[in-house]
Design a protein around this motif. Structure first.
Motif, mmCIF file in Angstrom:
data_model
loop_
_atom_site.group_PDB
_atom_site.id
_atom_site.type_symbol
_atom_site.label_atom_id
_atom_site.label_comp_id
_atom_site.label_asym_id
_atom_site.label_seq_id
_atom_site.Cartn_x
_atom_site.Cartn_y
_atom_site.Cartn_z
ATOM 1 N N PHE A 1 -16.963 -27.963 -4.372
ATOM 2 C CA PHE A 1 -15.642 -27.394 -4.814
ATOM 3 C C PHE A 1 -15.840 -25.906 -4.834
ATOM 4 O O PHE A 1 -16.807 -25.376 -5.608
ATOM 5 N N PHE A 2 -14.903 -25.241 -4.256
ATOM 6 C CA PHE A 2 -14.928 -23.383 -4.226
ATOM 7 C C PHE A 2 -13.713 -22.939 -4.572
ATOM 8 O O PHE A 2 -12.610 -23.505 -4.536
ATOM 9 N N THR A 3 -13.811 -21.765 -5.269
ATOM 10 C CA THR A 3 -12.806 -21.006 -5.627
ATOM 11 C C THR A 3 -13.175 -19.456 -4.939
ATOM 12 O O THR A 3 -14.277 -18.841 -5.067
ATOM 13 N N LEU A 4 -12.254 -18.907 -4.027
ATOM 14 C CA LEU A 4 -12.460 -17.441 -3.598
ATOM 15 C C LEU A 4 -11.203 -16.849 -4.141
ATOM 16 O O LEU A 4 -10.142 -17.278 -3.747
ATOM 17 N N VAL A 5 -11.578 -15.432 -4.321
ATOM 18 C CA VAL A 5 -10.386 -14.671 -4.852
ATOM 19 C C VAL A 5 -10.274 -13.286 -4.100
ATOM 20 O O VAL A 5 -11.226 -12.856 -3.819
ATOM 21 N N ILE B 1 -7.837 -28.533 0.572
ATOM 22 C CA ILE B 1 -7.818 -27.262 0.540
ATOM 23 C C ILE B 1 -6.561 -26.655 0.027
ATOM 24 O O ILE B 1 -5.295 -27.357 0.340
ATOM 25 N N CYS B 2 -6.214 -25.560 -0.378
ATOM 26 C CA CYS B 2 -5.026 -25.108 -0.830
ATOM 27 C C CYS B 2 -5.223 -23.477 -0.803
ATOM 28 O O CYS B 2 -6.133 -23.149 -1.592
ATOM 29 N N VAL B 3 -4.181 -22.689 -0.069
ATOM 30 C CA VAL B 3 -4.362 -21.389 0.051
ATOM 31 C C VAL B 3 -3.339 -20.963 -0.598
ATOM 32 O O VAL B 3 -1.863 -21.193 -0.413
ATOM 33 N N LEU B 4 -3.296 -20.056 -1.923
ATOM 34 C CA LEU B 4 -2.392 -19.496 -2.553
ATOM 35 C C LEU B 4 -2.269 -17.934 -2.119
ATOM 36 O O LEU B 4 -3.066 -17.497 -1.428
ATOM 37 N N PRO B 5 -1.344 -17.111 -2.897
ATOM 38 C CA PRO B 5 -1.189 -15.785 -2.459
ATOM 39 C C PRO B 5 -2.460 -14.715 -2.475
ATOM 40 O O PRO B 5 -2.957 -13.978 -1.617
ATOM 41 N N ASP B 6 -3.168 -15.159 -3.551
ATOM 42 C CA ASP B 6 -4.298 -14.184 -3.883
ATOM 43 C C ASP B 6 -5.663 -15.022 -4.019
ATOM 44 O O ASP B 6 -6.553 -14.289 -4.516
ATOM 45 N N HIS B 7 -5.445 -16.190 -3.865
ATOM 46 C CA HIS B 7 -7.011 -17.140 -3.850
ATOM 47 C C HIS B 7 -6.818 -18.304 -3.169
ATOM 48 O O HIS B 7 -5.601 -18.710 -2.894
ATOM 49 N N LEU B 8 -7.787 -19.081 -3.113
ATOM 50 C CA LEU B 8 -7.817 -20.315 -2.621
ATOM 51 C C LEU B 8 -8.861 -21.186 -3.183
ATOM 52 O O LEU B 8 -9.760 -20.844 -3.794
ATOM 53 N N HIS B 9 -8.848 -22.712 -3.088
ATOM 54 C CA HIS B 9 -9.580 -23.550 -3.607
ATOM 55 C C HIS B 9 -9.720 -24.496 -2.299
ATOM 56 O O HIS B 9 -8.899 -24.941 -1.515
ATOM 57 N N ALA B 10 -10.990 -24.879 -2.307
ATOM 58 C CA ALA B 10 -11.435 -25.942 -1.345
ATOM 59 C C ALA B 10 -12.507 -26.710 -1.765
ATOM 60 O O ALA B 10 -13.257 -26.410 -2.515
ATOM 61 N N ILE B 11 -12.650 -28.103 -1.250
ATOM 62 C CA ILE B 11 -13.559 -28.885 -1.109
ATOM 63 C C ILE B 11 -14.067 -29.211 0.178
ATOM 64 O O ILE B 11 -13.397 -29.637 1.281
ATOM 65 N N TRP B 12 -15.548 -28.871 0.290
ATOM 66 C CA TRP B 12 -16.231 -29.179 1.672
ATOM 67 C C TRP B 12 -17.372 -30.082 1.450
ATOM 68 O O TRP B 12 -17.945 -30.170 0.321
ATOM 69 N N THR B 13 -17.591 -30.922 2.388
ATOM 70 C CA THR B 13 -18.679 -31.799 2.623
ATOM 71 C C THR B 13 -19.400 -31.203 3.876
ATOM 72 O O THR B 13 -18.907 -31.177 4.882
ATOM 73 N N LEU B 14 -20.705 -30.948 3.658
ATOM 74 C CA LEU B 14 -21.726 -30.361 4.488
ATOM 75 C C LEU B 14 -22.387 -31.501 5.251
ATOM 76 O O LEU B 14 -22.584 -32.454 4.750
ATOM 77 N N PRO B 15 -22.820 -31.172 6.553
ATOM 78 C CA PRO B 15 -23.722 -32.041 7.324
ATOM 79 C C PRO B 15 -24.859 -32.630 6.693
ATOM 80 O O PRO B 15 -25.443 -31.620 5.815
ATOM 81 N N PRO B 16 -25.393 -33.646 6.931
ATOM 82 C CA PRO B 16 -26.734 -34.005 6.389
ATOM 83 C C PRO B 16 -27.862 -32.907 7.034
ATOM 84 O O PRO B 16 -27.835 -32.318 8.011
ATOM 85 N N ASP C 1 -15.398 -37.175 -10.365
ATOM 86 C CA ASP C 1 -15.315 -35.724 -10.090
ATOM 87 C C ASP C 1 -14.464 -35.123 -9.101
ATOM 88 O O ASP C 1 -13.682 -34.083 -9.036
ATOM 89 N N LEU C 2 -14.714 -35.680 -7.833
ATOM 90 C CA LEU C 2 -13.816 -35.349 -6.559
ATOM 91 C C LEU C 2 -12.385 -35.624 -6.756
ATOM 92 O O LEU C 2 -11.838 -34.704 -6.552
ATOM 93 N N ALA C 3 -11.888 -36.680 -7.448
ATOM 94 C CA ALA C 3 -10.826 -37.126 -7.616
ATOM 95 C C ALA C 3 -9.931 -35.864 -8.428
ATOM 96 O O ALA C 3 -8.882 -35.423 -8.082
ATOM 97 N N ARG C 4 -10.766 -35.541 -9.603
ATOM 98 C CA ARG C 4 -10.294 -34.553 -10.410
ATOM 99 C C ARG C 4 -10.208 -33.054 -9.696
ATOM 100 O O ARG C 4 -9.053 -32.399 -9.949
ATOM 101 N N HIS C 5 -10.909 -32.913 -8.794
ATOM 102 C CA HIS C 5 -10.993 -31.761 -8.103
ATOM 103 C C HIS C 5 -9.774 -31.560 -7.015
ATOM 104 O O HIS C 5 -9.197 -30.585 -6.772
ATOM 105 N N VAL C 6 -9.720 -32.498 -6.382
ATOM 106 C CA VAL C 6 -8.726 -32.738 -5.512
ATOM 107 C C VAL C 6 -7.275 -32.617 -6.231
ATOM 108 O O VAL C 6 -6.508 -31.858 -5.573
ATOM 109 N N ASP C 7 -7.089 -33.155 -7.041
ATOM 110 C CA ASP C 7 -5.637 -33.172 -7.865
ATOM 111 C C ASP C 7 -5.819 -31.789 -8.225
ATOM 112 O O ASP C 7 -4.459 -31.167 -8.167
ATOM 113 N N TYR C 8 -6.365 -31.000 -8.863
ATOM 114 C CA TYR C 8 -6.464 -29.730 -9.225
ATOM 115 C C TYR C 8 -6.092 -28.792 -8.001
ATOM 116 O O TYR C 8 -5.368 -27.930 -8.200
#
Length: 176
Positions: free
Chosen positions: A15-19, A53-68, A121-128
């Motif tokens: 889970f990421f937050t960028l601002v 993922i959700c992009v807001l005016p001044d920040h974004l949140h995303a959940i990624w899964t990286l390759p093995p 944990d994943l479900a909570r973060h997706v909901d958030y």
């Protein structure tokens, strides 16, 4: 110089937050097509799965899964931020260090990440992520925010279109 410890989980889900530096700016939604191009370019160069993922005016949140075998999310975010910032005017106030490093002062230097531990944990973060536009007062219903993976979840039958209508709080600690 500070040394930041980053989670190194190859093939992990994060889970990421960028601002933006200027939290009063709506640059991310004003320039949503620029952001989408930069995001797609980064995914083409260094693949990853976007879980939410959700992009807001001044920040974004995303959940990624990286390759093995790959735990390098920092380079991917660097590519996205640089691609987005390219051809934009620099922020009004930049430090001498930012000028020297050709940092336009658009993004906060660091991002916040959290390793997703399990399905709950994943479900909570997706909901958030999906509820975040309501939390910040951008819309009164989750379905009304256009820059969210919520719409993909509805299209795939994973969530009803009226999801989040009666939510008051989502439990958990999140990176804002």
């Amino acid at each position: 110089m500070s040394r930041y410890r980053r989670a190194r989980v190859e093939g992990g889900t994060f889970f990421f937050t960028l601002v933006l530096t200027d939290r009063s700016d709506d640059l991310l939604v004003r320039e949503i097509d620029r952001f989408r191009r930069s995001y797609a370019d980064a995914r083409a160069r260094r693949p990853f799965e976007t879980v939410a993922i959700c992009v807001l005016p001044d920040h974004l949140h995303a959940i990624w899964t990286l390759p093995p075998g790959d735990g390098d999310f920092a380079t991917r975010w660097s590519v996205i931020k640089a691609g987005f910032s390219r051809d934009l005017a620099p922020a009004g106030l930049r430090s001498p260090g930012q000028v020297a490093k050709r940092d336009k002062g658009i993004w906060q230097r660091r991002h916040w990440e959290h390793v997703i531990r399990d399905d709950a944990d994943l479900a909570r973060h997706v909901d958030y992520i999906h509820y975040n536009p309501v939390k910040h007062g951008c819309v009164s219903a989750v379905r009304d925010w256009p820059h969210s993976s919520f719409h993909h979840y509805v299209a795939r039958g994973l969530l009803p279109s009226d999801w989040g209508g009666d939510l008051v709080t989502i439990e958990g600690a999140f990176g804002e």
